[in-house]
Write an enzyme that holds these catalytic residues in place. Structure first.
Site, PDB file in Angstrom:
ATOM      1  N   GLY A   1     -18.210 -53.929 -38.679  1.00 30.72           N
ATOM      2  CA  GLY A   1     -18.791 -55.537 -38.792  1.00 30.72           C
ATOM      3  C   GLY A   1     -19.799 -55.723 -40.855  1.00 30.72           C
TER       4      GLY A   1
ATOM      5  CB  SER B   1     -15.803 -50.670 -40.566  1.00 32.41           C
ATOM      6  OG  SER B   1     -14.779 -51.235 -40.952  1.00 32.41           O
ATOM      7  CD1 TRP B   2     -22.083 -52.898 -40.938  1.00 30.43           C
ATOM      8  CD2 TRP B   2     -21.877 -53.600 -42.712  1.00 30.43           C
ATOM      9  NE1 TRP B   2     -22.827 -53.616 -41.384  1.00 30.43           N
ATOM     10  CE2 TRP B   2     -23.400 -53.663 -42.748  1.00 30.43           C
ATOM     11  CE3 TRP B   2     -21.687 -54.031 -44.703  1.00 30.43           C
ATOM     12  CZ2 TRP B   2     -24.062 -54.329 -43.587  1.00 30.43           C
ATOM     13  CZ3 TRP B   2     -22.119 -54.515 -45.635  1.00 30.43           C
ATOM     14  CH2 TRP B   2     -23.569 -54.812 -45.228  1.00 30.43           C
TER      15      TRP B   2
ATOM     16  CG  ASP C   1      -8.563 -48.574 -42.627  1.00 29.43           C
ATOM     17  OD1 ASP C   1      -8.171 -50.117 -42.448  1.00 29.43           O
ATOM     18  OD2 ASP C   1      -9.048 -48.278 -43.039  1.00 29.43           O
TER      19      ASP C   1
ATOM     20  CG  HIS D   1     -10.135 -50.350 -40.246  1.00 33.23           C
ATOM     21  ND1 HIS D   1     -10.790 -49.743 -41.237  1.00 33.23           N
ATOM     22  CD2 HIS D   1     -11.928 -50.800 -39.302  1.00 33.23           C
ATOM     23  CE1 HIS D   1     -12.226 -50.304 -41.488  1.00 33.23           C
ATOM     24  NE2 HIS D   1     -12.367 -51.133 -39.914  1.00 33.23           N
TER      25      HIS D   1
HETATM   26  N1  STX Z   1     -14.730 -55.415 -41.111  1.00 33.83           N
HETATM   27  C1  STX Z   1     -14.888 -54.419 -40.702  1.00 33.83           C
HETATM   28  C2  STX Z   1     -15.988 -54.022 -40.356  1.00 33.83           C
HETATM   29  O1  STX Z   1     -16.935 -53.288 -40.456  1.00 33.83           O
HETATM   30  C3  STX Z   1     -14.191 -56.029 -42.320  1.00 33.83           C
HETATM   31  C4  STX Z   1     -15.122 -53.408 -38.864  1.00 33.83           C
HETATM   32  N2  STX Z   1     -14.149 -53.409 -38.893  1.00 33.83           N
HETATM   33  N3  STX Z   1     -13.583 -53.958 -36.733  1.00 33.83           N
HETATM   34  C5  STX Z   1     -15.268 -53.730 -36.718  1.00 33.83           C
HETATM   35  O2  STX Z   1     -15.632 -53.425 -37.948  1.00 33.83           O
HETATM   36  C6  STX Z   1     -16.280 -53.206 -35.355  1.00 33.83           C
HETATM   37  C7  STX Z   1     -14.032 -52.194 -35.209  1.00 33.83           C
HETATM   38  C8  STX Z   1     -16.528 -51.936 -35.318  1.00 33.83           C
HETATM   39  C9  STX Z   1     -16.332 -54.425 -34.542  1.00 33.83           C
END
Ligand code: STX
Length: 318
Positions: A46, A113-114, A269, A297
């Site tokens: 997120g 990701s985050w 990604d 991603h």
């Molecule tokens: N946000 C990238 C990220 O952390 C820019 C992210 N993208 N999707 C997700 O996290 C989930 C699938 C975990 C919701």
């Protein structure tokens, strides 16, 4: 290509709880796997995405004591979608509070990701508490990374999805989608808030995997999920992740270079492109970089899942 590893079978937590932290926030946490096993925490994305039951399954439940939690304001944590006292450094402090609450000395930290951003921030703040790092879909919240995804880059790959994303925003504000969305996500117009939250979240749901997944798009479009996700993400992004300066995480890698680390990155990604993993790899050659040639991603794409399970297995006996 040889047989790919898949996530471990579904499993239920043996303990769940709510941990009161600071400023009126309480965070949901759970433990599964082996209570006597090696402690490992999974950090969700997120920010604002919340944990989910698939994330338990990246670890061998016989060998690991598996910890998941919902970061401030999302998932089952309370108050829901709150942006008050909600910064990277609050989340780092919450992880420390959780570690102490669970009587854990050191743990493996895994995040995508985050979740990779927060893992790096946590490790750089408390390097002595981290046994190993497994980081996927590397994201450090630099302006260039946000510009790619929210200001035109990824729009070249997904012009159809981009059109839907920008639809609730007036044309003269579309040049800065993060600010325009944040304004509405934190405003008083409830209809505008919901429309923007859904558009924001669906943009992400439609662009994170190499192959389109209708069920994933539907999940991201769910109003409750989208509200926390969009509000919390945009709040962190307008504030540059609450880092001292742009590129802060990458300029401070030296403090954690002694920690065994595996970096996992999908070649295609579109959300957090490989540039970031590559920049980290250049500054941290000891970390092993696994490039998955047929993935975007999402953490549950076959090649990514394979690399994550291989990584957690590699560290399960160390
Ligand atoms: N946000 C990238 C990220 O952390 C820019 C992210 N993208 N999707 C997700 O996290 C989930 C699938 C975990 C919701």
């Amino acid at each position: 290509m040889s047989q790919r590893r898949q996530f471990y079978p579904e499993l239920q937590p043996y303990q769940t709880g709510m941990l009161p932290v600071s400023d009126g926030h309480s965070i949901y946490f759970e433990e599964s796997g082996n209570p006597e096993g090696k402690p490992a925490i999974y950090i969700h994305g997120g920010p604002g995405g919340g944990s989910n039951s698939q994330q338990r399954r990246v670890f061998d439940p016989k060998k690991y004591r598996i910890i998941l939690f919902d970061q401030r304001g999302c998932g089952r944590s309370k108050p829901f979608a709150s942006l008050e006292a909600n910064t990277t450094w609050h989340l780092v402090a919450d992880m420390e509070a959780l570690r102490q609450h669970l009587n854990i000395d050191r743990w493996l930290v895994c995040g995508g990701s985050w979740g990779s951003t927060l893992s790096l921030a946590y490790a750089q703040t408390h390097p002595e508490k981290v046994t190993e790092l497994i980081l996927r879909g590397l994201f450090t919240l630099r302006k260039s990374e946000l510009d790619w995804y929210y200001n035109g880059g990824a729009a070249h790959l997904f012009p159809d999805e981009w059109e839907k994303f920008v639809a609730p925003i007036p044309t003269d504000e579309q040049h800065n989608m993060i600010n325009a969305c944040y304004k509405r996500l934190t405003g008083n117009d409830e209809d505008a808030k919901i429309a923007v939250a859904k558009a924001w979240s669906i943009w992400e749901g439609s662009t994170i995997s190499l192959l389109r997944r209708p069920a994933q798009v539907a999940h991201f479009g769910n109003e409750t999920f989208a509200t926390a996700f969009a509000r919390i993400e945009s709040h962190y992004f307008v504030h540059g992740g609450f880092f001292e300066n742009d590129g802060w995480l990458i300029s401070n890698l030296d403090s954690i270079r002694h920690i065994p680390c595996i970096l996992i990155q999908g070649r295609y990604d579109a959300c957090t492109p490989m540039t970031t993993a590559w920049d980290i790899h250049k500054k941290w050659p000891e970390a092993s970089l696994k490039i998955v040639d047929d993935a975007g991603h999402a953490f549950n794409e076959p090649g990514i899942a394979h690399e994550i399970v291989c990584a957690t297995d590699l560290f399960s006996d160390t």
